[in-house]
Every structure is written in C-alpha cells, then in structure tokens.
Design a protein around this motif. Structure first.
Motif: not given
Ligand SMILES: [Zn+2]
Length: 124
Positions: A8-15, A40-45
């Motif tokens: 999963c995306c590890l960026n806490a600020g990403c939806p 790479r997360c396509s939502t938050c890059q």
């Molecule tokens: Zn993300």
C-alpha cells in the motif's frame, strides 16, 4: 510485475495510504542485488522501496536468507549457531535480530494502540 496486492502507499498524507490492493501502485524501477522493487503511487506520486517498513529494509541478503535467519532465531538457535547453519556472519545475525525486534515492537504498538476494555467480574 509480480503481486502488489500486499502493498500500500506509505505516504501518510495520501488518500490511498494504507489501502492494500488499491490499484494505485506500479513498479517503475528496481535496485540492489535482489532486484528489489521500487513502488510508485499513482495518486500522490510517492516512490518507496517494497522493503520499506519491513525487517528487510536496507538489507542486502535475499528475502529467503533473512527468513531463514529469523526462523532459526525464533526456534531458539543463538546467533553463533544460526550463523553456522545459514552461512551468514554472526554480526549480521545480531543486526537482523535487533531490526526484527524493533519492527515487531512498532507493529505491536500500531496494532495494539488501544487495550480492549477490561470488564471486571465483581467479586462475590
Ligand atoms: Zn500515495
């Protein structure tokens, strides 16, 4: 590309943060001796290693070797014995033990953030 459903995306600020199997991750690159995937997360890059947040992060051994090391330790083999059996230097073993312990602690703190309500049975 391999199975990304456990990541999963590890960026806490990403939806999409923390949502596994969300379809937002791609593999734009690989690195290191084990061809570790860069996700790479396509939502938050955001880009991060597939090993980030695991006891494998920053290690050069294959996942199989690390699992073998930790399996020996979990069965009660000491660092010296494990080093002999797996063929890895014992300083490396102790580093993995420490790393896995810290990881387990973090995971414990995250999963057990709240104690279950304690219901006391009134004394009779
Ligand atoms: Zn993300």
């Amino acid at each position: 590309m391999g199975d990304l459903s456990r990541f999963c995306c590890l960026n806490a600020g990403c939806p999409g943060h923390g949502k596994r199997n969300h379809g937002n991750l791609t593999v734009p690159a690989r690195y290191g001796p084990n061809s570790t995937r860069v996700l790479r997360c396509s939502t938050c890059q955001a880009r991060f290693s597939e090993r980030k947040g695991t006891p494998l992060y920053g290690t050069r051994l294959s996942a199989d070797t690390v699992v073998s090391v930790l399996a020996h330790v979990a069965e009660g083999a000491g660092a010296r014995k494990t080093a002999r059996l797996v063929g890895v230097h014992r300083d490396t073993i102790t580093r993995y033990i420490r790393q896995a312990g810290e990881h387990a602690q973090q995971l414990h703190d995250e999963l057990v953030a709240l104690s279950p309500p304690h219901e006391r049975t009134p004394a009779r």
